[in-house]
Every structure is written in C-alpha cells, then in structure tokens.
Design an enzyme around this catalytic site. Structure first.
Site, PDB file in Angstrom:
ATOM      1  N   ASP A  37       5.604   0.131  -2.915  1.00  0.00           N
ATOM      2  CA  ASP A  37       4.502  -0.805  -3.147  1.00  0.00           C
ATOM      3  C   ASP A  37       3.914  -0.469  -4.514  1.00  0.00           C
ATOM      4  O   ASP A  37       4.150   0.619  -5.045  1.00  0.00           O
ATOM      5  CB  ASP A  37       3.418  -0.651  -2.068  1.00  0.00           C
ATOM      6  N   ASN A  83       8.529  -8.165   1.131  1.00  0.00           N
ATOM      7  CA  ASN A  83       7.242  -8.584   1.701  1.00  0.00           C
ATOM      8  C   ASN A  83       6.133  -8.747   0.653  1.00  0.00           C
ATOM      9  O   ASN A  83       5.025  -9.135   0.978  1.00  0.00           O
ATOM     10  CB  ASN A  83       6.830  -7.543   2.758  1.00  0.00           C
ATOM     11  N   TYR A 148       0.839 -21.546  -4.404  1.00  0.00           N
ATOM     12  CA  TYR A 148       1.266 -20.477  -3.486  1.00  0.00           C
ATOM     13  C   TYR A 148       2.331 -21.029  -2.530  1.00  0.00           C
ATOM     14  O   TYR A 148       3.381 -20.405  -2.316  1.00  0.00           O
ATOM     15  CB  TYR A 148       0.050 -19.967  -2.701  1.00  0.00           C
ATOM     16  N   LYS A 152       6.339 -20.006  -1.635  1.00  0.00           N
ATOM     17  CA  LYS A 152       6.815 -19.671  -0.292  1.00  0.00           C
ATOM     18  C   LYS A 152       7.945 -20.607   0.154  1.00  0.00           C
ATOM     19  O   LYS A 152       8.841 -20.199   0.895  1.00  0.00           O
ATOM     20  CB  LYS A 152       5.640 -19.677   0.696  1.00  0.00           C
ATOM     21  N   ILE A 181      -3.136 -14.348   9.114  1.00  0.00           N
ATOM     22  CA  ILE A 181      -3.058 -13.005   9.702  1.00  0.00           C
ATOM     23  C   ILE A 181      -4.202 -12.178   9.106  1.00  0.00           C
ATOM     24  O   ILE A 181      -4.416 -12.199   7.889  1.00  0.00           O
ATOM     25  CB  ILE A 181      -1.704 -12.327   9.360  1.00  0.00           C
ATOM     26  N   THR A 183      -5.523  -9.631   7.402  1.00  0.00           N
ATOM     27  CA  THR A 183      -5.132  -8.519   6.507  1.00  0.00           C
ATOM     28  C   THR A 183      -6.077  -8.517   5.303  1.00  0.00           C
ATOM     29  O   THR A 183      -6.893  -9.429   5.134  1.00  0.00           O
ATOM     30  CB  THR A 183      -3.696  -8.708   5.973  1.00  0.00           C
TER      31      THR A 183
HETATM   32  N1  LIG Z   1      -2.219 -12.521   5.674  1.00  0.00           N
HETATM   33  C1  LIG Z   1      -1.849 -13.783   5.819  1.00  0.00           C
HETATM   34  O1  LIG Z   1      -2.602 -14.605   6.359  1.00  0.00           O
HETATM   35  C2  LIG Z   1      -0.474 -14.230   5.340  1.00  0.00           C
HETATM   36  C3  LIG Z   1      -0.028 -15.495   5.739  1.00  0.00           C
HETATM   37  C4  LIG Z   1       1.220 -15.930   5.325  1.00  0.00           C
HETATM   38  C5  LIG Z   1       2.020 -15.120   4.534  1.00  0.00           C
HETATM   39  N2  LIG Z   1       1.564 -13.897   4.142  1.00  0.00           N
HETATM   40  C6  LIG Z   1       2.452 -13.093   3.296  1.00  0.00           C
HETATM   41  O2  LIG Z   1       2.644 -11.841   3.890  1.00  0.00           O
HETATM   42  C7  LIG Z   1       2.969 -10.875   2.888  1.00  0.00           C
HETATM   43  C8  LIG Z   1       2.097  -9.659   3.103  1.00  0.00           C
HETATM   44  O3  LIG Z   1       0.759 -10.052   2.958  1.00  0.00           O
HETATM   45  P1  LIG Z   1      -0.481  -9.308   3.643  1.00  0.00           P
HETATM   46  O4  LIG Z   1      -1.285 -10.358   4.306  1.00  0.00           O
HETATM   47  O5  LIG Z   1      -0.028  -8.128   4.412  1.00  0.00           O
HETATM   48  O6  LIG Z   1      -1.303  -8.934   2.332  1.00  0.00           O
HETATM   49  P2  LIG Z   1      -1.471  -7.578   1.527  1.00  0.00           P
HETATM   50  O7  LIG Z   1      -2.137  -7.926   0.251  1.00  0.00           O
HETATM   51  O8  LIG Z   1      -2.109  -6.576   2.410  1.00  0.00           O
HETATM   52  O9  LIG Z   1       0.071  -7.142   1.262  1.00  0.00           O
HETATM   53  C9  LIG Z   1       0.774  -7.472   0.112  1.00  0.00           C
HETATM   54  C10 LIG Z   1       1.351  -6.198  -0.425  1.00  0.00           C
HETATM   55  O10 LIG Z   1       2.075  -6.496  -1.617  1.00  0.00           O
HETATM   56  C11 LIG Z   1       1.791  -5.457  -2.542  1.00  0.00           C
HETATM   57  N3  LIG Z   1       2.048  -5.874  -3.906  1.00  0.00           N
HETATM   58  C12 LIG Z   1       1.370  -6.795  -4.647  1.00  0.00           C
HETATM   59  N4  LIG Z   1       1.905  -6.857  -5.873  1.00  0.00           N
HETATM   60  C13 LIG Z   1       2.935  -5.980  -5.905  1.00  0.00           C
HETATM   61  C14 LIG Z   1       3.880  -5.608  -6.903  1.00  0.00           C
HETATM   62  N5  LIG Z   1       3.880  -6.158  -8.128  1.00  0.00           N
HETATM   63  N6  LIG Z   1       4.809  -4.678  -6.596  1.00  0.00           N
HETATM   64  C15 LIG Z   1       4.831  -4.089  -5.367  1.00  0.00           C
HETATM   65  N7  LIG Z   1       3.957  -4.412  -4.388  1.00  0.00           N
HETATM   66  C16 LIG Z   1       3.016  -5.345  -4.668  1.00  0.00           C
HETATM   67  C17 LIG Z   1       0.310  -5.171  -2.308  1.00  0.00           C
HETATM   68  O11 LIG Z   1      -0.085  -3.930  -2.887  1.00  0.00           O
HETATM   69  C18 LIG Z   1       0.245  -5.198  -0.804  1.00  0.00           C
HETATM   70  O12 LIG Z   1       0.490  -3.946  -0.227  1.00  0.00           O
HETATM   71  C19 LIG Z   1       2.762 -11.573   1.550  1.00  0.00           C
HETATM   72  O13 LIG Z   1       4.008 -11.986   1.039  1.00  0.00           O
HETATM   73  C20 LIG Z   1       1.923 -12.785   1.927  1.00  0.00           C
HETATM   74  O14 LIG Z   1       2.095 -13.851   1.016  1.00  0.00           O
HETATM   75  C21 LIG Z   1       0.337 -13.427   4.537  1.00  0.00           C
END
Ligand SMILES: NC(=O)c1ccc[n+]([C@@H]2O[C@H](COP(=O)([O-])OP(=O)(O)OC[C@H]3O[C@@H](n4cnc5c(N)ncnc54)[C@H](O)[C@@H]3O)[C@@H](O)[C@H]2O)c1
Length: 263
Positions: A37, A83, A148, A152, A181, A183
């Site tokens: 990460d 992810n 966004y 996706k 979700i 988060t």
């Molecule tokens: N939370 C939601 O509601 C939701 C809904 C649909 C999709 N998602 C997708 O789920 C995935 C995870 O999201 P989350 O909700 O756990 O959010 P989050 O922000 O907690 O997780 C995203 C992770 O990506 C890492 N990251 C960002 N830029 C980076 C880089 N350049 N290199 C390496 N790591 C990097 C962040 O540090 C983080 O740990 C994402 O792709 C997000 O688009 C989330």
C-alpha cells in the site's frame, strides 16, 4: 485446512478498509500474504505468513520490483488482489482535467500495472486468480461521481477481456463490486461526522437492503474468488451491495431521501 492453504497472495491497497479486511481473511484461510500500500497498515498484524511493504501502485518500477521480490522468495503467485482506489464525488462538468487524469492514473493504472507484473508468471504456471475491486458504479450509472464510475467500468472491461484472453491458460479474472461500505474512503469523502450521518441516511435510502456494508462482507467474496471453489467462475462481476445494482427502488423510497449529488 483453510480454503487458501498453500496459496501465495499479492495484495495492492492492503493497508486499511476492504484491502486490510481481505488480508485478514486470506490469512485466516491459510494463504501467505504479501500486502502493499502507499501507507503503513492501519493495524498491526502479527502473523508468520504476512508481510507488508510500502509500494506506490501507480509506479511501474516499484510495482515490478515488489512482484519480482515476491517471486524471488516464493517462486509463485496464485492470487492477485488489485484493490487500490480513490473516489471523486464531483459532477463531470466541474471536474478538472488534472482530476480526471489523476483518478484514471490511480484507479485504472494501478490495476494495469499490478496485473501486467504478475500475468507472465501466471501464464507460465498456467494457473492464477486475479480479483480487482470495481464498484457498483462499475456496472450502473450514478449521478454524483461519473468520472470515478468511468474508472470502475474500465476495470470491469479489463477484467472481462483478461478472462476471455487467458482462461485457456488456467487464469481467472473477476471483479468485486461493492456498494456503500463503511470504510475510511466513504467517511473521507465527507467533511464531518454529522455529514456522514446525513449521507449514511441517504445511502441507506438508495440501497434495497437499507444499510451500508462492512469491509469483511466484501473480503468474504474475494476469498471465494481467490479459492479453487470458484475455479470455473471467470470474467464475472460480483456485486456486494445489498441489491443496489440489481434495479431501481420504488420512487417513493428515493423521493424521501435521495438527492442528486449523492451515491
Ligand atoms: N468504501 C466503499 O463504499 C467502496 C464502494 C465501492 C468500491 N470501493 C473500492 O474499494 C477499494 C477499497 O476502498 P476502501 O473503501 O477500502 O477505501 P480505502 O481508502 O480505505 O482503501 C484504499 C486503499 O488504497 C490505498 N492507495 C491509495 N493510493 C494508492 C497508491 N498510489 N498506491 C498504493 N495504495 C494506494 C490507500 O492507502 C488505501 O489503503 C477501492 O478501489 C474503492 O474504489 C469502495
């Protein structure tokens, strides 16, 4: 015996949220996990089969070195979890070119680089499961975050194409498509706890299951796609969204709470 016993998994974006929850599920199921990460993990994990390194998933050199390092240690990668993602909750007309380039350079490029680094090895071994985190915005239109959602959708297209191209080589590629979700990402798009409460109300109103999801609920689906239990499942999108992408709710449900500009 865990469902991922003997499997080596590489995770991009494993420090928190859905990624961290998946790292923990992978470990519980017996995998050896090489997480990465841009940040350090939000929780300390003390497990002999776990390591975490700081890698910028948009940096070609760092990604390639990380994957080469895993292969040097283990000789194999069975599972790749792409992810990494950031959100952009803006109408298209208000989005700058820099914001557009930035989100594509992150959400799409990271999955491209991670996959490209691992794929030749999987082709050579004729086995591998690639799971990429898309979103319910990867299969449906949403008013508040069109760019966004474009990133996706791109991930779904890349995944289906990978499946078609490499299924005969024993490689599977699928996406998980979460709805809202709880988060840091979801909370981070909001300026205050009060705004989170208000938005959560709206997210609940637009989700047939009438709640937001938990990171572990996504992680369970990732484990299934990573495991041999899903060995004939290839090129699909798995919504984990309380039926949000399945269809529209009755208008009166929306009219109570739904406003343009929210998910
Ligand atoms: N939370 C939601 O509601 C939701 C809904 C649909 C999709 N998602 C997708 O789920 C995935 C995870 O999201 P989350 O909700 O756990 O959010 P989050 O922000 O907690 O997780 C995203 C992770 O990506 C890492 N990251 C960002 N830029 C980076 C880089 N350049 N290199 C390496 N790591 C990097 C962040 O540090 C983080 O740990 C994402 O792709 C997000 O688009 C989330």
């Amino acid at each position: 015996m865990g469902r991922l016993a003997d499997k080596v998994a590489v995770v991009f974006g494993g420090a928190r949220g859905i990624g961290l929850a998946t790292v923990k599920e992978f470990l519980d199921e017996g995998a050896t996990v090489f997480a990465s990460d841009i940040r350090e993990p939000a929780e300390e994990i003390d497990h002999e089969s776990y390591s975490h390194v700081v890698v910028d998933a948009t940096d070609e050199t760092q990604v390639d070195e990380f994957v080469r390092g895993v292969l040097a240690k283990t000789g194999r990668i069975d599972v790749l979890f792409n992810n990494v993602g950031i959100h952009l909750g803006k109408p298209l007309a208000d989005t700058t070119l820099a914001e557009f380039d930035n989100i594509f350079a992150l959400n799409v490029r990271a999955a491209f680089l991670g996959t490209r680094a691992v794929l030749p090895h999987m082709i050579e071994r004729k086995t591998g499961s690639i799971i990429t985190t898309s979103s319910n915005g990867g299969v449906m239109g949403r008013p508040g975050d069109p760019v966004y959602n474009a990133t996706k959708h791109a991930l779904v297209g890349m995944t289906k194409s990978l499946a078609v191209a490499h299924a005969h080589q024993g490689i599977r590629a699928n996406t998980v498509n979460p709805g809202a979700i709880d988060t840091d990402m979801l909370r981070g798009t909001l300026s205050s706890p009060e705004e989170f409460e208000a938005k959560q109300h709206q997210l609940v109103a637009s989700t047939p299951a009438a709640r937001v999801g938990e990171a572990w609920e996504v992680a369970k689906a990732v484990v299934f796609l990573a495991s041999d239990e899903s060995r004939f499942i290839n090129g699909i999108v798995v919504p984990i969204d309380g039926a949000k992408a399945a269809g529209a709710l009755p208008g009166n449900r929306y009219s109570l709470d739904f406003e343009l500009g929210v998910q």
